[in-house]
Design a protein around this motif. Structure first.
Motif, short mmCIF file in Angstrom:
data_model
loop_
_atom_site.label_atom_id
_atom_site.label_comp_id
_atom_site.label_asym_id
_atom_site.label_seq_id
_atom_site.Cartn_x
_atom_site.Cartn_y
_atom_site.Cartn_z
N ARG A 2 1.40 2.99 -41.11
CA ARG A 2 0.70 1.72 -40.92
C ARG A 2 0.35 1.55 -39.45
O ARG A 2 1.19 1.77 -38.58
CB ARG A 2 1.57 0.55 -41.39
N LEU A 25 -2.38 2.66 -44.12
CA LEU A 25 -2.16 1.22 -44.14
C LEU A 25 -2.55 0.64 -42.79
O LEU A 25 -2.38 1.28 -41.75
CB LEU A 25 -0.69 0.91 -44.43
N GLU A 153 3.84 5.67 -50.01
CA GLU A 153 4.20 5.01 -48.75
C GLU A 153 5.71 4.88 -48.60
O GLU A 153 6.26 5.06 -47.51
CB GLU A 153 3.54 3.62 -48.67
#
Length: 231
Positions: A2, A25, A153
């Motif tokens: 992310r 992300l 993830e």
């Protein structure tokens, strides 16, 4: 992974969209004055901001003090070599010119983010598991795991922190950002499904639950042949 991206001009918005389109992300912050708060509270692997925001709303010293483990990339317009050197000495990990082509910029960001986790290239091996950070795929031997984006993830977060306790709140914050998190039971189902995908290698790779704290990926380096997960 992310990224936290300060979308403070159209070039940063374009870069942010390219990050999202690549499958990564992202947490977007449109107001420069809120960037420090986003950085302090968020769970991200990389902070990307426009160099012109420095001194106006944020400082490298403060950002580095808030999260010393999170690398910082600056996007700058025709920076002088002396200015680049100053930023690097002040706490930035990389400076990218805003004229760089998107593939180059994305590759540079990816390199900085993964090296902060001690990973030199996009292929990460943990016992019988091979994780391809670039293609966002996981392989057990000859088997390519069929993982949803959320499961990938979660697995990536744990793989980049082998043997370390990953707090449940940190893991949720990474996967969901500042969005509404799911009910606890929903996340428990995700973990159960991920364990099911890894069960074919038995004790060679397992996700340990530390009650009341979080999760830990335990790797036994003695390899075993993986078997496909039955449909």
């Amino acid at each position: 992974m992310r990224y936290l991206i300060g979308e403070t001009n159209w070039k940063m918005v374009t870069l942010s969209k390219a990050v999202a389109d690549s499958g990564l992300l992202r947490t977007s912050c449109e107001a420069g004055e809120e960037l420090a708060d986003f950085h302090r509270m968020g769970q991200h692997d990389l902070l990307v901001l426009e160099a012109s925001q420095l001194g106006r709303h944020v400082s490298l010293a403060d950002l580095r003090a808030q999260r010393p483990d999170v690398p910082i990339c600056l996007i700058a317009s025709a920076p002088a070599p002396e200015r680049i050197a100053h930023w690097l000495m002040a706490g930035a990990d990389a400076v990218i010119e805003d004229t760089a082509a998107l593939p180059e910029a994305l590759a540079r960001l990816s390199a900085v983010a993964r090296r902060a986790h001690g990973v030199a290239h996009p292929l990460v091996e943990r016992g019988p598991l091979l994780l391809d950070l670039e293609r966002r795929r996981a392989h057990l031997g000859e088997v390519t795991l069929s993982l949803s984006p959320k499961l990938y993830e979660i697995l990536e977060f744990l793989v980049l922190r082998p043997g370390r306790l990953a707090a449940r709140d940190a893991l949720l914050g990474h996967v969901y950002g500042f969005e509404n998190e799911p009910a606890p039971r929903v996340f428990d189902v995700y973990m159960c499904n991920l364990r099911a995908h890894l069960q074919s290698v038995g004790p060679a790779l397992k996700i340990e639950t530390v009650r009341g704290a979080g999760y830990r990926l335990e790797v036994n380096e003695r390899r075993k042949d993986a078997r496909p997960l039955a449909a």
